[in-house]
Design an enzyme around this catalytic site. Sequence first.
Site, PDB file in Angstrom:
ATOM      1  N   SER A 136      12.417 -12.936   6.040  1.00 49.70           N
ATOM      2  CA  SER A 136      12.125 -11.789   7.128  1.00 49.70           C
ATOM      3  C   SER A 136      13.136 -12.057   8.301  1.00 49.70           C
ATOM      4  O   SER A 136      13.102 -13.100   8.890  1.00 49.70           O
ATOM      5  CB  SER A 136      10.820 -11.729   7.552  1.00 49.70           C
ATOM      6  OG  SER A 136      10.673 -10.880   8.499  1.00 49.70           O
ATOM      7  N   LYS A 162      14.545  -9.101   4.042  1.00 49.54           N
ATOM      8  CA  LYS A 162      13.680  -7.793   4.800  1.00 49.54           C
ATOM      9  C   LYS A 162      14.036  -7.827   6.318  1.00 49.54           C
ATOM     10  O   LYS A 162      14.125  -8.938   6.960  1.00 49.54           O
ATOM     11  CB  LYS A 162      12.198  -8.394   4.747  1.00 49.54           C
ATOM     12  CG  LYS A 162      11.331  -7.650   5.722  1.00 49.54           C
ATOM     13  CD  LYS A 162       9.800  -7.865   5.275  1.00 49.54           C
ATOM     14  CE  LYS A 162       9.249  -8.400   6.551  1.00 49.54           C
ATOM     15  NZ  LYS A 162       7.551  -8.811   6.140  1.00 49.54           N
ATOM     16  N   LYS A 164      13.527  -6.476  10.184  1.00 49.85           N
ATOM     17  CA  LYS A 164      12.427  -5.907  10.991  1.00 49.85           C
ATOM     18  C   LYS A 164      13.233  -4.519  11.629  1.00 49.85           C
ATOM     19  O   LYS A 164      14.357  -4.702  11.841  1.00 49.85           O
ATOM     20  CB  LYS A 164      12.125  -6.715  12.033  1.00 49.85           C
ATOM     21  CG  LYS A 164      11.247  -7.983  11.558  1.00 49.85           C
ATOM     22  CD  LYS A 164      10.187  -7.603  10.939  1.00 49.85           C
ATOM     23  CE  LYS A 164       9.288  -8.596  10.726  1.00 49.85           C
ATOM     24  NZ  LYS A 164       7.846  -8.354  10.583  1.00 49.85           N
ATOM     25  N   ASP A 189      10.740  -3.756   7.516  1.00 50.96           N
ATOM     26  CA  ASP A 189       9.606  -3.855   8.105  1.00 50.96           C
ATOM     27  C   ASP A 189       9.432  -3.197   9.334  1.00 50.96           C
ATOM     28  O   ASP A 189       9.954  -3.793  10.232  1.00 50.96           O
ATOM     29  CB  ASP A 189       8.796  -5.198   7.859  1.00 50.96           C
ATOM     30  CG  ASP A 189       7.407  -5.533   8.376  1.00 50.96           C
ATOM     31  OD1 ASP A 189       6.750  -4.505   8.744  1.00 50.96           O
ATOM     32  OD2 ASP A 189       7.133  -6.668   8.276  1.00 50.96           O
ATOM     33  N   GLU A 214       8.007  -1.439   4.680  1.00 47.78           N
ATOM     34  CA  GLU A 214       6.602  -1.994   4.835  1.00 47.78           C
ATOM     35  C   GLU A 214       6.227  -1.220   6.277  1.00 47.78           C
ATOM     36  O   GLU A 214       6.698  -1.427   7.174  1.00 47.78           O
ATOM     37  CB  GLU A 214       6.860  -3.594   5.039  1.00 47.78           C
ATOM     38  CG  GLU A 214       5.813  -4.168   5.352  1.00 47.78           C
ATOM     39  CD  GLU A 214       5.866  -5.818   5.214  1.00 47.78           C
ATOM     40  OE1 GLU A 214       7.099  -6.169   4.745  1.00 47.78           O
ATOM     41  OE2 GLU A 214       5.166  -6.635   5.877  1.00 47.78           O
ATOM     42  N   ASP A 239       0.825  -3.787   5.059  1.00 45.89           N
ATOM     43  CA  ASP A 239       0.583  -5.025   5.447  1.00 45.89           C
ATOM     44  C   ASP A 239      -0.529  -4.914   6.341  1.00 45.89           C
ATOM     45  O   ASP A 239      -1.865  -5.337   5.855  1.00 45.89           O
ATOM     46  CB  ASP A 239       1.792  -5.547   6.190  1.00 45.89           C
ATOM     47  CG  ASP A 239       1.916  -6.850   6.936  1.00 45.89           C
ATOM     48  OD1 ASP A 239       0.532  -7.471   6.754  1.00 45.89           O
ATOM     49  OD2 ASP A 239       2.806  -7.455   7.357  1.00 45.89           O
ATOM     50  N   LYS A 263      -1.378 -11.358   2.722  1.00 49.99           N
ATOM     51  CA  LYS A 263      -1.544 -12.576   3.466  1.00 49.99           C
ATOM     52  C   LYS A 263      -2.772 -13.073   3.619  1.00 49.99           C
ATOM     53  O   LYS A 263      -3.777 -12.327   3.835  1.00 49.99           O
ATOM     54  CB  LYS A 263      -1.136 -12.000   4.840  1.00 49.99           C
ATOM     55  CG  LYS A 263       0.336 -11.821   5.392  1.00 49.99           C
ATOM     56  CD  LYS A 263       0.886 -11.228   6.417  1.00 49.99           C
ATOM     57  CE  LYS A 263       2.191 -10.879   6.729  1.00 49.99           C
ATOM     58  NZ  LYS A 263       2.297 -10.083   7.930  1.00 49.99           N
ATOM     59  N   GLY A 291       4.215 -13.848   5.191  1.00 51.08           N
ATOM     60  CA  GLY A 291       4.208 -14.759   5.998  1.00 51.08           C
ATOM     61  C   GLY A 291       4.036 -14.670   7.320  1.00 51.08           C
ATOM     62  O   GLY A 291       4.165 -13.447   7.772  1.00 51.08           O
TER      63      GLY A 291
END
Length: 372
Positions: A136, A162, A164, A189, A214, A239, A263, A291
């Site tokens: 990430s 991934k 952000k 995400d 996400e 998520d 998670k 994570g």
Amino acid sequence: MTRVRSVELRLISLPLVRPFRTSFGEMLDKVCILARAETDQAHGWGECVADVEPTYSEEWNDGAWSVIRDFLAPALFAARDTDASELASAFAFVRGHPMAKATLENAVLDAELRARGGSLAEHLGGVRERVACGVSVGIASSTEALLDHVAGYVDEGYQRIKLKIEPGNDVERVRAVREANPDILLSVDANAAYRLADVETFRALDAFELLMIEQPLHHEDLWEHSLLQKEIRTDLCLDESIRSAADARAAIELGACRIVNVKQGRVGGVLEARRVHDVAKELGAPVWCGGMLETGIGRATNLALAALPNFRLPGDTSATNRYFAEDLTESLVLAPDGTLPVPAGPGIGVEPDPDRLAAATLRVERLVPDRP
Ligand code: NPQ
Ligand code: MG
């Protein structure tokens, strides 16, 4: 049957190798609670995935500490001869607080497994010895810096990148990363930073062959996610919205997502995480392991979970050097093929180094039953 004699709560701080920025804030250090449960036969570790502030979810470190000390640990001690699988019901009188509950349940389960000599992965029903890893990538100061970070992780072998994103740092940055890396598995995400009215942003992201988008919208709004999913081609993944197996069922059945980020801390522990996995498997939706920039204790827990069969996409199960110059446990090193080994030793299979643990510790409190 397990009788827990004491629980030691410890707040630790470890510097991150690079600041981690999301749509909800920036982190420079990992600060979290570790619980160590002591039984007559063994001890076990649980890492709490809450942060200093209640920004990812409603939980935060000082809140989790007090929920554990004042409500959950007394319930654990009152249960006397118990079992990790019974703790969810022993803790059900406390509404919410899944991260705090997970911390204790995981510590007790780890102690039970260490006493029996079995690994967590085997106990959960893991089917693989190595796990495919993604990474990430935090929101960078510029597109150039982002391209640089991504290139480094691609070179290390990560199987999925991934990014952000947040309003204003989205379509153009994703375009730049995709143009520089036409063939990688790429996802984004948003950590709930957008509104349904931003649908044009998501239509634009549809052009980049993303593996998933996400948590674009508010964590409490499954309905609006289902409306957004109908408007775009790219699969949505949830998520923050998924706090239980029941949430996972509702989200998938409603068409609010086609993929689930699991998670363990967000859903109250590895046992509920397995139920999320099972529901998604039954409904034909792949899951992957999320994570929270965990230390080696929490990342070993995640690797055990990610060994289950329906973890079909690379997780945010990154190597030690992604996060820390020096971890509390032995380093987890990424293989050139972008995998990490599932720990095979008893319980979570790792143990913090006493000196590094002491050096990272900000605060300790030992909890014991009122009457032994
Ligand atoms: C996510 N994780 O998938 C989270 C965000 C995140 C690896 O992107 C403490 C508390 C640390 C909450 C680190 C990744 C956290 C945190 C990351 C949330 O949305
Ligand atoms: Mg996320």
